[in-house]
Design a protein around this motif. Structure first.
Motif, PDB file in Angstrom:
ATOM      1  N   ILE A  69       0.307  10.537  -1.346  1.00  0.00           N
ATOM      2  CA  ILE A  69      -0.132   9.174  -1.644  1.00  0.00           C
ATOM      3  C   ILE A  69      -0.405   8.451  -0.341  1.00  0.00           C
ATOM      4  O   ILE A  69       0.307   8.647   0.659  1.00  0.00           O
ATOM      5  CB  ILE A  69       0.932   8.423  -2.486  1.00  0.00           C
ATOM      6  CG1 ILE A  69       0.390   7.079  -2.970  1.00  0.00           C
ATOM      7  CG2 ILE A  69       2.227   8.250  -1.699  1.00  0.00           C
ATOM      8  CD1 ILE A  69       1.312   6.372  -3.969  1.00  0.00           C
ATOM      9  N   SER A  70      -1.449   7.636  -0.340  1.00  0.00           N
ATOM     10  CA  SER A  70      -1.773   6.867   0.854  1.00  0.00           C
ATOM     11  C   SER A  70      -2.492   5.593   0.433  1.00  0.00           C
ATOM     12  O   SER A  70      -2.944   5.463  -0.703  1.00  0.00           O
ATOM     13  CB  SER A  70      -2.630   7.681   1.828  1.00  0.00           C
ATOM     14  OG  SER A  70      -3.857   8.040   1.220  1.00  0.00           O
ATOM     15  N   LYS A  71      -2.579   4.661   1.368  1.00  0.00           N
ATOM     16  CA  LYS A  71      -3.231   3.378   1.058  1.00  0.00           C
ATOM     17  C   LYS A  71      -4.050   2.932   2.237  1.00  0.00           C
ATOM     18  O   LYS A  71      -3.609   3.042   3.392  1.00  0.00           O
ATOM     19  CB  LYS A  71      -2.164   2.337   0.712  1.00  0.00           C
ATOM     20  CG  LYS A  71      -2.724   1.043   0.181  1.00  0.00           C
ATOM     21  CD  LYS A  71      -1.639   0.181  -0.472  1.00  0.00           C
ATOM     22  CE  LYS A  71      -0.560  -0.259   0.447  1.00  0.00           C
ATOM     23  NZ  LYS A  71       0.285  -1.326  -0.127  1.00  0.00           N
ATOM     24  N   ASP A  72      -5.240   2.452   1.961  1.00  0.00           N
ATOM     25  CA  ASP A  72      -6.110   1.868   2.982  1.00  0.00           C
ATOM     26  C   ASP A  72      -6.182   0.380   2.695  1.00  0.00           C
ATOM     27  O   ASP A  72      -6.904  -0.052   1.788  1.00  0.00           O
ATOM     28  CB  ASP A  72      -7.498   2.516   2.918  1.00  0.00           C
ATOM     29  CG  ASP A  72      -8.400   2.053   4.060  1.00  0.00           C
ATOM     30  OD1 ASP A  72      -8.200   0.930   4.563  1.00  0.00           O
ATOM     31  OD2 ASP A  72      -9.315   2.798   4.421  1.00  0.00           O
ATOM     32  N   ASN A  73      -5.410  -0.399   3.448  1.00  0.00           N
ATOM     33  CA  ASN A  73      -5.345  -1.839   3.175  1.00  0.00           C
ATOM     34  C   ASN A  73      -6.685  -2.530   3.425  1.00  0.00           C
ATOM     35  O   ASN A  73      -7.020  -3.503   2.754  1.00  0.00           O
ATOM     36  CB  ASN A  73      -4.257  -2.490   4.029  1.00  0.00           C
ATOM     37  CG  ASN A  73      -2.859  -2.066   3.598  1.00  0.00           C
ATOM     38  OD1 ASN A  73      -2.604  -1.852   2.416  1.00  0.00           O
ATOM     39  ND2 ASN A  73      -1.952  -1.942   4.553  1.00  0.00           N
ATOM     40  N   ALA A  74      -7.442  -2.045   4.378  1.00  0.00           N
ATOM     41  CA  ALA A  74      -8.743  -2.660   4.675  1.00  0.00           C
ATOM     42  C   ALA A  74      -9.708  -2.517   3.502  1.00  0.00           C
ATOM     43  O   ALA A  74     -10.566  -3.368   3.286  1.00  0.00           O
ATOM     44  CB  ALA A  74      -9.343  -2.031   5.933  1.00  0.00           C
ATOM     45  N   LYS A  75      -9.533  -1.444   2.747  1.00  0.00           N
ATOM     46  CA  LYS A  75     -10.404  -1.205   1.595  1.00  0.00           C
ATOM     47  C   LYS A  75      -9.723  -1.553   0.269  1.00  0.00           C
ATOM     48  O   LYS A  75     -10.307  -1.344  -0.796  1.00  0.00           O
ATOM     49  CB  LYS A  75     -10.836   0.269   1.561  1.00  0.00           C
ATOM     50  CG  LYS A  75     -11.685   0.689   2.742  1.00  0.00           C
ATOM     51  CD  LYS A  75     -12.104   2.148   2.619  1.00  0.00           C
ATOM     52  CE  LYS A  75     -12.999   2.568   3.774  1.00  0.00           C
ATOM     53  NZ  LYS A  75     -13.416   3.991   3.669  1.00  0.00           N
ATOM     54  N   ASN A  76      -8.494  -2.056   0.338  1.00  0.00           N
ATOM     55  CA  ASN A  76      -7.731  -2.371  -0.890  1.00  0.00           C
ATOM     56  C   ASN A  76      -7.712  -1.184  -1.839  1.00  0.00           C
ATOM     57  O   ASN A  76      -7.893  -1.347  -3.055  1.00  0.00           O
ATOM     58  CB  ASN A  76      -8.324  -3.588  -1.599  1.00  0.00           C
ATOM     59  CG  ASN A  76      -8.107  -4.863  -0.817  1.00  0.00           C
ATOM     60  OD1 ASN A  76      -7.099  -5.018  -0.127  1.00  0.00           O
ATOM     61  ND2 ASN A  76      -9.062  -5.770  -0.901  1.00  0.00           N
ATOM     62  N   THR A  77      -7.501  -0.014  -1.296  1.00  0.00           N
ATOM     63  CA  THR A  77      -7.587   1.209  -2.091  1.00  0.00           C
ATOM     64  C   THR A  77      -6.346   2.073  -1.918  1.00  0.00           C
ATOM     65  O   THR A  77      -5.892   2.298  -0.796  1.00  0.00           O
ATOM     66  CB  THR A  77      -8.833   2.023  -1.716  1.00  0.00           C
ATOM     67  OG1 THR A  77      -9.996   1.214  -1.904  1.00  0.00           O
ATOM     68  CG2 THR A  77      -8.952   3.265  -2.579  1.00  0.00           C
ATOM     69  N   LEU A  78      -5.834   2.536  -3.048  1.00  0.00           N
ATOM     70  CA  LEU A  78      -4.718   3.468  -3.090  1.00  0.00           C
ATOM     71  C   LEU A  78      -5.269   4.842  -3.454  1.00  0.00           C
ATOM     72  O   LEU A  78      -6.148   4.951  -4.314  1.00  0.00           O
ATOM     73  CB  LEU A  78      -3.694   3.022  -4.132  1.00  0.00           C
ATOM     74  CG  LEU A  78      -2.429   3.858  -4.291  1.00  0.00           C
ATOM     75  CD1 LEU A  78      -1.489   3.622  -3.110  1.00  0.00           C
ATOM     76  CD2 LEU A  78      -1.726   3.523  -5.603  1.00  0.00           C
ATOM     77  N   TYR A  79      -4.750   5.875  -2.800  1.00  0.00           N
ATOM     78  CA  TYR A  79      -5.236   7.237  -3.044  1.00  0.00           C
ATOM     79  C   TYR A  79      -4.091   8.146  -3.504  1.00  0.00           C
ATOM     80  O   TYR A  79      -2.920   7.899  -3.214  1.00  0.00           O
ATOM     81  CB  TYR A  79      -5.838   7.827  -1.769  1.00  0.00           C
ATOM     82  CG  TYR A  79      -6.990   7.071  -1.199  1.00  0.00           C
ATOM     83  CD1 TYR A  79      -6.814   6.183  -0.128  1.00  0.00           C
ATOM     84  CD2 TYR A  79      -8.269   7.224  -1.722  1.00  0.00           C
ATOM     85  CE1 TYR A  79      -7.877   5.478   0.399  1.00  0.00           C
ATOM     86  CE2 TYR A  79      -9.341   6.523  -1.204  1.00  0.00           C
ATOM     87  CZ  TYR A  79      -9.142   5.648  -0.133  1.00  0.00           C
ATOM     88  OH  TYR A  79     -10.205   4.947   0.381  1.00  0.00           O
TER      89      TYR A  79
END
Length: 133
Positions: A69-79
């Motif tokens: 699991i990971s998150k890109d805060n700049a893209k407001n996206t959780l993977y």
């Protein structure tokens, strides 16, 4: 108004890989805990992986070493990167967010995967994952 939209599900053979994405729209702070839960046909929801408000990450035992699991805060996206998929991983995968201040482990082992706790709970509509033998 916060909206979560999942994508990336599909049908794969055992041993295959998929990458799920969850885009959050609206005003959702970057430190909101977020996670993935799944529901197999005829079964209840179960926690898969989560990131707590402190950045702590937790996984259910059966996916450790295979899912990330990971998150890109700049893209407001959780993977959710899923490798070495097994038929028992099949189900509808939902993305959730909560305005609590709890560690990732809480969100994976919660007693209720429709309501994580007091405050604001957000859920997406889900994306289907099917793994064939």
């Amino acid at each position: 108004q916060v909206e979560l939209v999942e994508s990336g599900g599909g049908s794969v053979q055992a041993g295959g890989s998929l990458r799920l994405s969850c885009v959050a729209s609206g005003n959702i702070p970057s430190n909101y805990p977020m996670g993935w839960v799944r529901q197999a046909p005829g079964g209840g929801r179960e926690g898969v992986a989560a990131i707590g408000s402190d950045g702590s990450i937790s996984y259910r035992d059966s996916v450790k070493g295979r899912f990330t699991i990971s998150k890109d805060n700049a893209k407001n996206t959780l993977y959710l990167e899923m490798n070495d998929l097994k038929p028992e991983d099949s189900g509808m995968y939902y993305c959730g967010a909560h305005n609590g201040r709890l560690k990732g482990a809480y969100y994976v082992t919660s007693a209720n995967f429709h309501y994580w706790g007091q405050g604001k709970n957000y859920w997406g509509q889900g994306t289907q994952v099917t793994v064939s033998p």
